[in-house]
Design an enzyme around this catalytic site. Structure first.
Site, PDB file in Angstrom:
ATOM      1  N   ARG A  66      -1.253  -0.349  -8.742  1.00 15.21           N
ATOM      2  CA  ARG A  66      -2.646   0.010  -8.454  1.00 15.21           C
ATOM      3  C   ARG A  66      -2.856   1.402  -8.619  1.00 15.21           C
ATOM      4  NH1 ARG A  66      -3.512  -0.874  -2.690  1.00 15.21           N
ATOM      5  NH2 ARG A  66      -3.985  -3.179  -3.089  1.00 15.21           N
ATOM      6  N   ASP A 109       0.984  -1.191  -0.010  1.00 16.31           N
ATOM      7  CA  ASP A 109      -0.137   0.041  -0.059  1.00 16.31           C
ATOM      8  C   ASP A 109       0.847   1.168  -0.065  1.00 16.31           C
ATOM      9  OD1 ASP A 109      -2.463  -1.476   0.035  1.00 16.31           O
ATOM     10  OD2 ASP A 109      -2.744  -1.179   2.274  1.00 16.31           O
TER      11      ASP A 109
END
Length: 278
Positions: free
Chosen positions: A158, A107
């Site tokens: 992402r 992340d």
């Protein structure tokens, strides 16, 4: 025990509860990105404990034959203690996950972590020939250059709009500007990336744009959304496209639930209705 008001957004406090939720998703052709809640540790012990739990989680996913992967926050596994600590814990997670055929997402947090996160991703992705993914944020002015750097790195990227309140000098603030940046980043990625693109957005316009780019270029992509947000849309999209749901779990659920409830008006109204019993 997580109360019903929060269980829309958090799968449970224990790994077994999260994996039960994953099974239900898989039955509806949705895959899962499992995240143990936790961030910004200033002590090595909880950072290491969470890293160990991620390794065990990867083993459980493989043993259960589930369509799932894991997602880790850098500050959760020691970045606030030093980049060397973060790298050591992340390497152990990625190597264990690779041994079990489980993908690992890294992340992205606020702008102060970007360089360390991208450096770790690039090194591990090249070492493992993929098997690792990273998140980039459209609201950061640096992201166009970062995406060009990542174009030939194995693994997945992402794309999200960005949720952190960053300084004006390094981040775009207007919604329209961020949307345009997001679209431009997707256009570049679909034209230049070969190892997969993740569209991390609940915005129907951005998802439609990605679908159009996929039809134009044929580049593989997946759609990623949060647990509890547009669930029906996730199931509908999964009939035709690869959809992954971000599934958080763990004892540190209160702050996560608060963020989810406050960030979108419909989430807040869901919480209010649950409280008043309507």
């Amino acid at each position: 025990m997580i109360p019903p008001i929060a269980s829309r957004f958090v799968a449970g406090e224990e790994p077994a509860e999260a994996l039960d939720h994953v099974r239900q998703l898989n039955d509806r052709d949705v895959k899962a990105i499992v995240n143990l809640l936790g961030e910004h540790y200033d002590d090595r012990e909880p950072a290491h404990a969470d890293a160990v739990e991620y390794q065990e989680l990867a083993e459980d996913i493989a043993r259960s034959d589930l369509e799932a992967c894991i997602s880790v926050k850098p500050s959760q596994i020691g970045l606030d203690l030093g980049e060397d600590v973060f790298r050591e814990e992340l390497t152990e997670i990625v190597e264990t996950a690779a041994d079990h055929g489980v993908f690992v997402w890294i992340d992205m947090e606020d702008h102060t972590t970007t360089d360390a996160t991208l450096d770790a991703f690039e090194d591990l992705a090249r070492e493992h020939n993929g098997g690792v993914g990273v998140c980039v944020q459209a609201n950061l002015k640096r992201t166009r250059d970062d995406v060009k750097r990542l174009a030939d790195v194995p693994g997945k990227v992402r794309f999200v709009k960005g949720a952190y309140d960053e300084p004006d000098e390094i981040a775009y603030k207007g919604k329209e500007t961020v949307n345009k940046e997001y679209e431009a980043l997707l256009e570049y990625a679909f034209e230049h990336f070969e190892d997969g693109i993740a569209v991390g957005s609940h915005d129907p316009a951005m998802i439609d744009h990605a679908i159009s780019l996929h039809e134009e270029h044929g580049t593989d992509f997946e759609i990623q959304m949060l647990m509890g947000v547009r669930d029906d849309a996730q199931y509908d999209l999964a009939d035709e496209y690869e959809v992954w749901q971000y599934v958080p779990y763990g004892g540190r659920w209160k702050s996560y639930f608060y963020r989810r409830a406050m960030e979108r008006k419909e989430n807040l109204w869901f919480a209010v209705r649950a409280i008043i019993g309507r």
